[in-house]
Design a protein around this motif. Structure first.
Motif, PDB file in Angstrom:
ATOM      1  N   ALA B  59     -76.123   0.185  23.769  1.00 36.74           N
ATOM      2  CA  ALA B  59     -76.223  -0.882  24.781  1.00 36.74           C
ATOM      3  C   ALA B  59     -77.674  -1.092  25.214  1.00 36.74           C
ATOM      4  O   ALA B  59     -78.099  -2.228  25.450  1.00 36.74           O
ATOM      5  CB  ALA B  59     -75.353  -0.522  25.985  1.00 36.74           C
ATOM      6  N   VAL B  62     -79.336  -3.125  22.578  1.00 36.60           N
ATOM      7  CA  VAL B  62     -78.890  -4.522  22.655  1.00 36.60           C
ATOM      8  C   VAL B  62     -79.543  -5.227  23.852  1.00 36.60           C
ATOM      9  O   VAL B  62     -79.935  -6.392  23.763  1.00 36.60           O
ATOM     10  CB  VAL B  62     -77.348  -4.600  22.740  1.00 36.60           C
ATOM     11  N   GLU B  63     -79.673  -4.500  24.947  1.00 38.76           N
ATOM     12  CA  GLU B  63     -80.360  -5.083  26.106  1.00 38.76           C
ATOM     13  C   GLU B  63     -81.806  -5.418  25.738  1.00 38.76           C
ATOM     14  O   GLU B  63     -82.329  -6.465  26.125  1.00 38.76           O
ATOM     15  CB  GLU B  63     -80.305  -4.101  27.280  1.00 38.76           C
ATOM     16  N   GLN B  66     -81.840  -8.565  23.694  1.00 41.74           N
ATOM     17  CA  GLN B  66     -81.689  -9.763  24.527  1.00 41.74           C
ATOM     18  C   GLN B  66     -82.981 -10.098  25.267  1.00 41.74           C
ATOM     19  O   GLN B  66     -83.354 -11.267  25.390  1.00 41.74           O
ATOM     20  CB  GLN B  66     -80.537  -9.564  25.514  1.00 41.74           C
ATOM     21  N   VAL B  96     -77.967  -7.774  13.278  1.00 42.71           N
ATOM     22  CA  VAL B  96     -78.737  -8.521  14.276  1.00 42.71           C
ATOM     23  C   VAL B  96     -80.086  -7.855  14.574  1.00 42.71           C
ATOM     24  O   VAL B  96     -80.981  -8.499  15.105  1.00 42.71           O
ATOM     25  CB  VAL B  96     -77.943  -8.739  15.587  1.00 42.71           C
ATOM     26  N   PHE B 116     -85.658 -12.439  17.793  1.00 41.52           N
ATOM     27  CA  PHE B 116     -84.213 -12.657  17.856  1.00 41.52           C
ATOM     28  C   PHE B 116     -83.912 -13.995  18.532  1.00 41.52           C
ATOM     29  O   PHE B 116     -84.488 -14.326  19.573  1.00 41.52           O
ATOM     30  CB  PHE B 116     -83.583 -11.507  18.641  1.00 41.52           C
ATOM     31  N   PRO B 119     -76.976 -14.551  18.409  1.00 41.18           N
ATOM     32  CA  PRO B 119     -76.046 -14.318  17.301  1.00 41.18           C
ATOM     33  C   PRO B 119     -75.683 -15.608  16.578  1.00 41.18           C
ATOM     34  O   PRO B 119     -75.784 -16.672  17.136  1.00 41.18           O
ATOM     35  CB  PRO B 119     -74.826 -13.709  17.996  1.00 41.18           C
TER      36      PRO B 119
END
Lengths: 146, 119
Positions: B59, B62-63, B66, B96, B116, B119
């Motif tokens: 997580a 992923v944070e 983002q 990703v 990035f 998605p």
């Protein structure tokens, strides 16, 4: 074997160590040993975060029962009752933090049951069969090794 | 778990070692988000010495991903061991992230990747 810890994330590594040791002793493959450590870690982390809301003064107990064909992990807490419908992995189409712990538990544990006879708290029983040992319809199958 | 930050040319490298769990992921989060907010064009997470990672560690990554979208920073991972790679694949997140085998490859390729974009 039963271990009780306070609901402090810094203590998670102790439970992982015990799970690894017990799984190795029981004959699990090294990859399964790590998967089991992850699954139990996730289950305890869920208790700390969602049941105790990250308060460190709760208690979490992990009992590991060894049978000839499987290990059983019984996780108990004294927090509010969990709503089973709230426990589900998130969609894998999403890219966002969180929601993966339940996915890992479901992937690496063969069977899991919330046992509802407790007046207070929650009791989650998780079962992992040894390689080549299919799940039996008789939950009592396999002799407990103590 | 140990987290250290260093710079190589125009890249910030976050070196991690040990086990990343609910307790230790806060250290990774602090270092990673700080690096991504620093204005540097590329950030790499060195996972060669990461022996364990749970969902809170994933997580955190992923944070970071983002945040990298917001700050237009290139973010990459390298040196993943089998267990870390497996959990990323299980979560279908391996596609990703920019994932490299080792530091040399990461430093060579990260400047030519795109930040990035979702998605």
């Amino acid at each position: 074997m039963k271990i009780t810890i306070s609901s402090e994330p810094r203590l998670l590594h102790i439970l992982r160590g015990v799970v690894r040791w017990r799984a190795e002793q029981s004959g699990f493959l090294s990859s399964d040993v790590e998967s089991l450590a992850l699954a139990i870690d996730e289950a305890v982390s869920n208790v700390i975060r969602h049941t105790y809301l990250s308060r460190p003064d709760g208690k979490v107990s992990l009992e590991i029962r060894s049978f000839s064909d499987r290990l059983e992990f019984v996780l108990e807490d004294s927090g509010p009752k969990v709503k089973r419908e709230d426990i589900r992995p998130r969609s894998l189409d999403e890219v966002r933090p969180g929601g993966l712990g339940t996915l890992f538990i479901n992937c690496f544990i063969d069977e899991s049951f919330y046992e509802g006879e407790r007046v207070e708290g929650n009791r989650l029983r998780m079962v992992k069969y040894l390689p080549g040992r299919a799940a039996s319809s008789d939950e009592g199958a396999g002799q407990e090794r103590g | 778990m140990r987290v250290q930050v260093r710079s190589v040319d125009n890249v910030t490298i976050v070196d991690c070692a040990g086990e990343i769990d609910l307790y230790s992921s806060t250290r990774l989060r602090e270092a990673l988000l700080k690096a991504l907010r620093s204005g540097i064009p590329s950030v790499l997470v060195n996972m060669e010495e990461v022996t364990y990672i749970d969902s809170s560690g994933i997580a955190t990554l992923v944070e970071g991903l983002q945040l990298s979208q917001q700050t237009k920073t290139r973010l990459g991972l390298y040196g993943l061991r089998n267990n870390a790679r497996s959990v990323l694949e299980l979560a279908r997140l391996h596609k990703v992230f920019n994932i490299f085998q080792h530091e040399q490859e990461a430093l060579e390729k990260i400047p030519s990747t795109r930040p990035f974009e979702g998605p």
